[in-house]
Write a protein that holds these residues in place. Sequence first.
Motif, PDB file in Angstrom:
ATOM      1  N   ALA A 100       0.800  -1.149  -0.135  1.00  0.00           N
ATOM      2  CA  ALA A 100      -0.208  -0.144  -0.094  1.00  0.00           C
ATOM      3  C   ALA A 100       0.965   1.383   0.202  1.00  0.00           C
ATOM      4  CB  ALA A 100      -0.895  -0.022   1.258  1.00  0.00           C
ATOM      5  N   MET A 101       2.000   1.301   0.726  1.00  0.00           N
ATOM      6  CA  MET A 101       2.901   2.290   0.870  1.00  0.00           C
ATOM      7  C   MET A 101       3.563   2.756  -0.521  1.00  0.00           C
ATOM      8  SD  MET A 101       4.122   4.996   2.502  1.00  0.00           S
ATOM      9  CE  MET A 101       3.629   4.746   4.236  1.00  0.00           C
ATOM     10  N   GLN A 102       3.955   1.613  -1.322  1.00  0.00           N
ATOM     11  CA  GLN A 102       4.605   1.768  -2.560  1.00  0.00           C
ATOM     12  C   GLN A 102       3.491   2.270  -3.434  1.00  0.00           C
ATOM     13  OE1 GLN A 102       5.591  -2.583  -3.006  1.00  0.00           O
ATOM     14  NE2 GLN A 102       7.638  -1.899  -3.403  1.00  0.00           N
ATOM     15  N   ILE A 103       2.230   2.026  -3.468  1.00  0.00           N
ATOM     16  CA  ILE A 103       1.527   2.515  -4.453  1.00  0.00           C
ATOM     17  C   ILE A 103       1.131   3.878  -3.973  1.00  0.00           C
ATOM     18  CG2 ILE A 103      -0.679   2.258  -5.385  1.00  0.00           C
ATOM     19  CD1 ILE A 103      -0.697  -0.498  -5.180  1.00  0.00           C
ATOM     20  N   LEU A 104       1.083   4.358  -2.675  1.00  0.00           N
ATOM     21  CA  LEU A 104       0.597   5.494  -2.317  1.00  0.00           C
ATOM     22  C   LEU A 104       1.592   6.652  -2.529  1.00  0.00           C
ATOM     23  CD1 LEU A 104      -1.545   7.039  -0.575  1.00  0.00           C
ATOM     24  CD2 LEU A 104       0.064   6.895   1.428  1.00  0.00           C
ATOM     25  N   LYS A 105       2.923   6.266  -2.672  1.00  0.00           N
ATOM     26  CA  LYS A 105       3.946   7.026  -2.808  1.00  0.00           C
ATOM     27  C   LYS A 105       3.959   7.428  -4.249  1.00  0.00           C
ATOM     28  CE  LYS A 105       7.405   5.828   0.648  1.00  0.00           C
ATOM     29  NZ  LYS A 105       8.906   4.943   0.825  1.00  0.00           N
ATOM     30  N   SER A 106       3.629   6.579  -5.181  1.00  0.00           N
ATOM     31  CA  SER A 106       3.678   6.472  -6.416  1.00  0.00           C
ATOM     32  C   SER A 106       2.687   7.545  -6.937  1.00  0.00           C
ATOM     33  CB  SER A 106       3.796   5.125  -7.348  1.00  0.00           C
ATOM     34  OG  SER A 106       4.878   4.641  -7.286  1.00  0.00           O
ATOM     35  N   ARG A 107       1.331   7.282  -6.269  1.00  0.00           N
ATOM     36  CA  ARG A 107       0.288   8.057  -6.676  1.00  0.00           C
ATOM     37  C   ARG A 107       0.381   9.505  -6.242  1.00  0.00           C
ATOM     38  NH1 ARG A 107      -4.937   4.180  -5.375  1.00  0.00           N
ATOM     39  NH2 ARG A 107      -4.841   2.446  -7.018  1.00  0.00           N
ATOM     40  N   VAL A 108       0.890   9.462  -5.095  1.00  0.00           N
ATOM     41  CA  VAL A 108       0.994  11.174  -4.509  1.00  0.00           C
ATOM     42  C   VAL A 108       2.111  11.751  -5.326  1.00  0.00           C
ATOM     43  CG1 VAL A 108       2.256  12.405  -2.821  1.00  0.00           C
ATOM     44  CG2 VAL A 108       0.578  10.419  -2.231  1.00  0.00           C
ATOM     45  N   TYR A 109       3.301  11.209  -5.597  1.00  0.00           N
ATOM     46  CA  TYR A 109       4.140  11.863  -6.496  1.00  0.00           C
ATOM     47  C   TYR A 109       3.653  12.093  -7.937  1.00  0.00           C
ATOM     48  CZ  TYR A 109       8.806  12.921  -8.697  1.00  0.00           C
ATOM     49  OH  TYR A 109       9.770  13.614  -9.061  1.00  0.00           O
ATOM     50  N   ASP A 110       2.710  11.127  -8.478  1.00  0.00           N
ATOM     51  CA  ASP A 110       2.387  11.407  -9.798  1.00  0.00           C
ATOM     52  C   ASP A 110       1.153  12.491  -9.660  1.00  0.00           C
ATOM     53  OD1 ASP A 110       1.904  10.219 -12.401  1.00  0.00           O
ATOM     54  OD2 ASP A 110      -0.183   9.938 -11.749  1.00  0.00           O
ATOM     55  N   TYR A 111       0.588  12.647  -8.443  1.00  0.00           N
ATOM     56  CA  TYR A 111      -0.432  13.644  -8.378  1.00  0.00           C
ATOM     57  C   TYR A 111       0.087  15.061  -8.571  1.00  0.00           C
ATOM     58  CZ  TYR A 111      -3.818  16.722  -5.875  1.00  0.00           C
ATOM     59  OH  TYR A 111      -4.725  17.783  -5.614  1.00  0.00           O
ATOM     60  N   TYR A 112       1.208  15.259  -7.683  1.00  0.00           N
ATOM     61  CA  TYR A 112       2.015  16.322  -7.758  1.00  0.00           C
ATOM     62  C   TYR A 112       2.532  16.812  -9.001  1.00  0.00           C
ATOM     63  CZ  TYR A 112       1.255  16.813  -2.674  1.00  0.00           C
ATOM     64  OH  TYR A 112       0.345  17.169  -1.379  1.00  0.00           O
ATOM     65  N   GLU A 113       3.182  15.914  -9.610  1.00  0.00           N
ATOM     66  CA  GLU A 113       3.635  15.846 -11.044  1.00  0.00           C
ATOM     67  C   GLU A 113       2.668  16.393 -12.073  1.00  0.00           C
ATOM     68  OE1 GLU A 113       7.175  15.310 -12.699  1.00  0.00           O
ATOM     69  OE2 GLU A 113       7.438  16.326 -10.625  1.00  0.00           O
ATOM     70  N   SER A 114       1.415  15.981 -11.765  1.00  0.00           N
ATOM     71  CA  SER A 114       0.322  16.484 -12.724  1.00  0.00           C
ATOM     72  C   SER A 114      -0.068  17.630 -12.365  1.00  0.00           C
ATOM     73  CB  SER A 114      -0.792  15.485 -12.450  1.00  0.00           C
ATOM     74  OG  SER A 114      -0.470  13.999 -12.937  1.00  0.00           O
ATOM     75  N   GLN A 115       0.059  18.077 -11.170  1.00  0.00           N
ATOM     76  CA  GLN A 115      -0.385  19.584 -10.744  1.00  0.00           C
ATOM     77  C   GLN A 115       0.480  20.446 -11.510  1.00  0.00           C
ATOM     78  OE1 GLN A 115      -2.856  20.624  -8.325  1.00  0.00           O
ATOM     79  NE2 GLN A 115      -3.555  18.674  -9.167  1.00  0.00           N
ATOM     80  N   ASN A 116       1.836  20.231 -11.683  1.00  0.00           N
ATOM     81  CA  ASN A 116       2.643  20.915 -12.527  1.00  0.00           C
ATOM     82  C   ASN A 116       3.069  20.529 -13.727  1.00  0.00           C
ATOM     83  OD1 ASN A 116       3.297  22.383  -9.891  1.00  0.00           O
ATOM     84  ND2 ASN A 116       4.718  20.649  -9.049  1.00  0.00           N
ATOM     85  N   GLN A 117       1.889  19.914 -14.512  1.00  0.00           N
ATOM     86  CA  GLN A 117       2.360  19.330 -15.736  1.00  0.00           C
ATOM     87  C   GLN A 117       2.582  20.343 -16.718  1.00  0.00           C
ATOM     88  OE1 GLN A 117       2.225  15.632 -16.257  1.00  0.00           O
ATOM     89  NE2 GLN A 117       3.392  16.314 -17.913  1.00  0.00           N
ATOM     90  N   SER A 118       1.852  21.423 -16.642  1.00  0.00           N
ATOM     91  CA  SER A 118       2.097  22.341 -17.803  1.00  0.00           C
ATOM     92  C   SER A 118       3.513  23.132 -17.616  1.00  0.00           C
ATOM     93  CB  SER A 118       1.357  23.484 -17.641  1.00  0.00           C
ATOM     94  OG  SER A 118      -0.266  23.051 -17.724  1.00  0.00           O
ATOM     95  N   GLU A 119       4.014  23.191 -16.283  1.00  0.00           N
ATOM     96  CA  GLU A 119       5.335  23.876 -16.376  1.00  0.00           C
ATOM     97  C   GLU A 119       6.063  22.965 -16.623  1.00  0.00           C
ATOM     98  OE1 GLU A 119       8.045  25.548 -12.679  1.00  0.00           O
ATOM     99  OE2 GLU A 119       5.991  25.164 -12.300  1.00  0.00           O
ATOM    100  N   TYR A 120       5.981  21.540 -16.298  1.00  0.00           N
ATOM    101  CA  TYR A 120       6.808  20.449 -16.631  1.00  0.00           C
ATOM    102  C   TYR A 120       7.323  20.479 -18.170  1.00  0.00           C
ATOM    103  CZ  TYR A 120       8.882  15.768 -16.451  1.00  0.00           C
ATOM    104  OH  TYR A 120       9.800  14.783 -16.529  1.00  0.00           O
ATOM    105  N   ASP A 121       6.241  20.401 -19.070  1.00  0.00           N
ATOM    106  CA  ASP A 121       6.045  20.409 -20.294  1.00  0.00           C
ATOM    107  C   ASP A 121       6.615  21.336 -20.941  1.00  0.00           C
ATOM    108  OD1 ASP A 121       5.173  17.799 -20.151  1.00  0.00           O
ATOM    109  OD2 ASP A 121       2.957  18.540 -20.626  1.00  0.00           O
TER     110      ASP A 121
END
Length: 344
Positions: free
Chosen positions: A250-271
């Motif tokens: 559960a922790m493995q999946i949670l870390k990945s989902r949380v990181y993915d969430y924050y990356e998505s929040q910054n997707q425009s800047e990232y791209d």
Amino acid sequence: MSDPEVINDTKRYMAYSKEEADMRDVVAAFKRYKELKKSISDSDEILRETDDPEMTAMAKEEMDSSKKELDEVEHNITLLMLPKDPNDDKNIIMEIRGAAGGDEASLFAADLLSMYSKYAEKQGWNFDIIDETDTEVGGYKDVAVMITGDSVYSKLKYENGAHRVQRIPSTESQGRVHTSTATVAVMPEYDEVDIDIDPKDIRTDVYRSSGAGGQHINKTSSAVRMTHLPTGIVVAMQDQRSQQQNRQKAMQILKSRVYDYYESQNQSEYDEKRKSAVGTGDRSERIRTYNYPQNRVTDHRIGLSLNKLDRIMNGDLEEIIDALIVDDQTKKLEQIQSGEAKLF
């Protein structure tokens, strides 16, 4: 790496080993580049200093061969020196969900799971289902898998998005083609070094597992539900035999989902910074269509259509993935050229 202090420090040694591995191909290519430059220079010197027809012919042949290989080596070095995704060497957690289309969407999700499983087997990767919610018709409402091996993310990151299927469902009596979709989310597996989640931000609940499993599941509270309070992301895990195992997964999946969430929040800047991503990364974007009546698969991001759907569903994804990688590299090269940057 041969320093005793480094050898005795596992983290430092692993970091240096990774850095050395990342540099190895570039260094080897550059050594060959210098050898070819010298060969061309030597051949040119022979041509200027000899009148011997046989020596002249040999020198011209050697020079032509070296120049041809030099062009290839220069191109290879250019690709090797392109900006790399820091996650390329990571394992992944892949989530597949049946989307629009009801039962048919869940069946397509199961077909995609099978396709990726067969592709992983061809690559020599490990493929483990870590969470699943199946449907009565034999499909999946959602399923999460962990894929581990060599450079998994570098190849499967392009699968992130909405996949559309066009086919006649087994329940369709009129023979009409239906359109359904399933979404694929590809997240790198992160560890403590990559992302730090404050334990205070996680609420953990334990409860009894449901489903098959016999007395062990019925009598112990082995299932785990973790909630990341700042984002509201919830991960429930009950597939493992013990509560500790479920906590780890559960922790493995949670870390990945949380990181993915924050990356998505910054997707425009990232791209905007990279300008090299394939597609937008938007989960709602239709990236590929699987047309069963015409045995055709079309990747809409690069306009590639292949009339070999049967082989692709059997795990033969190399041609599509290789084309996506080349397209990604081409965009990065264009970025370098537009900035008038030169590597030689």
